[in-house]
Design a protein around this motif. Structure first.
Motif, PDB file in Angstrom:
ATOM      1  N   ARG A  23       0.834  -1.195   0.000  1.00 33.54           N
ATOM      2  CA  ARG A  23       0.000   0.000   0.000  1.00 33.54           C
ATOM      3  C   ARG A  23       0.877   1.256   0.000  1.00 33.54           C
ATOM      4  O   ARG A  23       0.529   2.265  -0.610  1.00 33.54           O
ATOM      5  CB  ARG A  23      -0.935  -0.038   1.214  1.00 33.54           C
ATOM      6  N   LEU A  24       2.026   1.165   0.660  1.00 32.01           N
ATOM      7  CA  LEU A  24       2.933   2.321   0.716  1.00 32.01           C
ATOM      8  C   LEU A  24       3.467   2.652  -0.673  1.00 32.01           C
ATOM      9  O   LEU A  24       3.553   3.813  -1.075  1.00 32.01           O
ATOM     10  CB  LEU A  24       4.097   2.000   1.664  1.00 32.01           C
ATOM     11  N   VAL A  25       3.800   1.609  -1.446  1.00 28.23           N
ATOM     12  CA  VAL A  25       4.349   1.832  -2.785  1.00 28.23           C
ATOM     13  C   VAL A  25       3.240   2.238  -3.751  1.00 28.23           C
ATOM     14  O   VAL A  25       3.388   3.135  -4.567  1.00 28.23           O
ATOM     15  CB  VAL A  25       5.050   0.552  -3.281  1.00 28.23           C
ATOM     16  N   GLY A  27       0.213   3.594  -3.192  1.00 24.26           N
ATOM     17  CA  GLY A  27      -0.510   4.850  -2.942  1.00 24.26           C
ATOM     18  C   GLY A  27      -2.001   4.630  -2.957  1.00 24.26           C
ATOM     19  O   GLY A  27      -2.448   3.797  -2.191  1.00 24.26           O
ATOM     20  N   ASP A  32      -2.948   7.868   1.910  1.00 23.12           N
ATOM     21  CA  ASP A  32      -2.828   6.409   1.883  1.00 23.12           C
ATOM     22  C   ASP A  32      -1.438   5.978   2.321  1.00 23.12           C
ATOM     23  O   ASP A  32      -1.271   5.029   3.087  1.00 23.12           O
ATOM     24  CB  ASP A  32      -3.065   5.902   0.459  1.00 23.12           C
ATOM     25  N   ARG A  33      -0.436   6.688   1.807  1.00 23.50           N
ATOM     26  CA  ARG A  33       0.952   6.322   2.125  1.00 23.50           C
ATOM     27  C   ARG A  33       1.248   6.572   3.597  1.00 23.50           C
ATOM     28  O   ARG A  33       1.924   5.777   4.249  1.00 23.50           O
ATOM     29  CB  ARG A  33       1.909   7.113   1.248  1.00 23.50           C
ATOM     30  N   ALA A  36      -0.266   3.818   5.566  1.00 19.79           N
ATOM     31  CA  ALA A  36       0.533   2.598   5.453  1.00 19.79           C
ATOM     32  C   ALA A  36       1.758   2.675   6.360  1.00 19.79           C
ATOM     33  O   ALA A  36       2.111   1.713   7.040  1.00 19.79           O
ATOM     34  CB  ALA A  36       0.956   2.382   4.000  1.00 19.79           C
TER      35      ALA A  36
END
Lengths: 89, 106, 163
Positions: A23-25, A27, A32-33, A36
């Motif tokens: 989810r971090l990568v 977005g 969102d980031r 995460a």
């Protein structure tokens, strides 16, 4: 029995962290980031505590507490950055 | 023996909920829905791992067990606050995108 | 003099207790250090604190806490079930809950409570319009949700702090 349970729990937490990383990568948006990243830091607490139980040591407690506090402050700072474009006025 | 059983159970429950929270984070379709997973499941998951550590430690030294409780309490107080701040940030971000142009919708 | 040194006795007591718990000892030195911190911190952070709240009905507060602990577990099981189930059936939506709490601090507590309880995350509080904006993950009957929040959490909270 406890060692087996801890191994299983560590596996689950690591899987959870991989999902957070996805989810971090991925977005797609900045919040969102940040979410995460916040979840990653909370999961790190679980990982550190699990390590502490399995090694039978209490020194990992301080690390967990510090990660908990830093994670929260970091999330607050990121949110402020998104809201107003700066962290310190 | 009993404490070992309780600790194992709590550790497993904690790992499972942490995983479920992250599955929610990865799977759900929009930001506000994604917020539900980490705020609830991950908090309880990590909370029960920390309580497992409390049970594990408290058998030998009851005084040290209380410290673990402090982390759990801290997590339960901060989780709703971070969720609230994040959703406020997302609202303002969303508004900014709409002003910039509707083509940039996520 | 004592009122000047301890503007918030309850906060000071909490800080001292937390310090002793984290230090994991009640030795004389830790007691002194904790007491100094318990006196300095409330004075140093005074501008950030809202008007002090008075707990009028501690028993109602405790009952709310028990309800809350139970609901946190229910909320987790519900989120867990929704997350692994089919996503097309979910009905995520925003719901505006009218609140009649005037105190900003109590309204913030209500927001946190709503965030930890089944199906909802609080998104924003509008103190002027007295509305709590809530996001529900899967809600088929918004009015029922509003009624639940008002009866289950808001009413006891208002009773506890008498506002």
């Amino acid at each position: 029995m406890l060692n087996l349970a801890i191994a299983a729990a560590i596996a689950m937490v690591i899987l959870a962290m991989l999902l957070n990383l996805f989810r971090l990568v991925r977005g797609p948006s900045l919040p969102d980031r940040v979410l995460a990243l916040d979840t990653l830091s909370i999961n790190t607490i679980a990982l550190v505590m699990l390590l502490g139980i399995s090694l039978g040591s209490t020194v990992y407690f301080e690390a967990a507490l510090l990660i908990a506090m830093m994670g929260f402050v970091a999330t607050a700072a990121y949110c402020k950055f998104i809201l107003s474009g700066n962290v310190i006025e | 023996m009993l404490t070992e059983l309780i600790t194992s159970l709590l550790v497993l429950i904690g790992g499972a909920f942490a995983l479920l929270g992250s599955i929610g984070l990865a799977r759900l379709p929009d930001f506000y829905s994604r917020l539900h997973g980490p705020t609830k499941a991950t908090t309880l998951g990590v909370g029960s791992v920390v309580i497992a550590s409390l049970v594990d430690v408290a058998v030998d030294e009851p005084g040290l067990g209380l410290r673990e409780l402090a982390i759990t309490l801290f997590l339960f107080i901060t989780a709703p606050v971070s969720a609230h701040m994040l959703s406020k940030a997302a609202l303002s971000e969303h508004r900014r995108r709409q002003e910039a142009g509707p083509s940039e919708q996520p | 003099m004592i009122a000047r040194m301890l503007p918030r006795p309850f906060l000071s007591l909490t800080i001292l207790a937390l310090w002793l718990v984290l230090a994991a000892s009640v030795s004389f030195g830790q007691l002194i250090l904790g007491a100094v911190i318990a006196i300095v911190v409330p004075i140093a952070t005074a501008p950030f604190w809202p008007e002090p709240l008075r707990v009028r009905r501690p028993l109602t507060g405790l009952r709310l806490l028990a309800v809350l602990l139970f609901d946190v577990v229910v909320a987790n099981l519900r989120v867990a079930r929704l997350v692994v189930g089919p996503l097309e059936r979910l009905r995520p939506q925003f719901i505006e809950v009218p609140i009649d709490i005037e105190d900003r601090f109590v309204a913030a507590i209500l927001g946190s409570v709503v965030a930890l309880t089944p199906g909802t995350v609080s998104v924003g509080i509008d103190p002027r319009r007295r509305v709590l904006l809530v996001h529900a993950l899967d809600e088929h009957d918004p009015q029922a949700l509003i009624d639940t929040i008002k009866a289950r959490y808001e009413a006891p909270l208002k009773e506890t702090f008498g506002c």
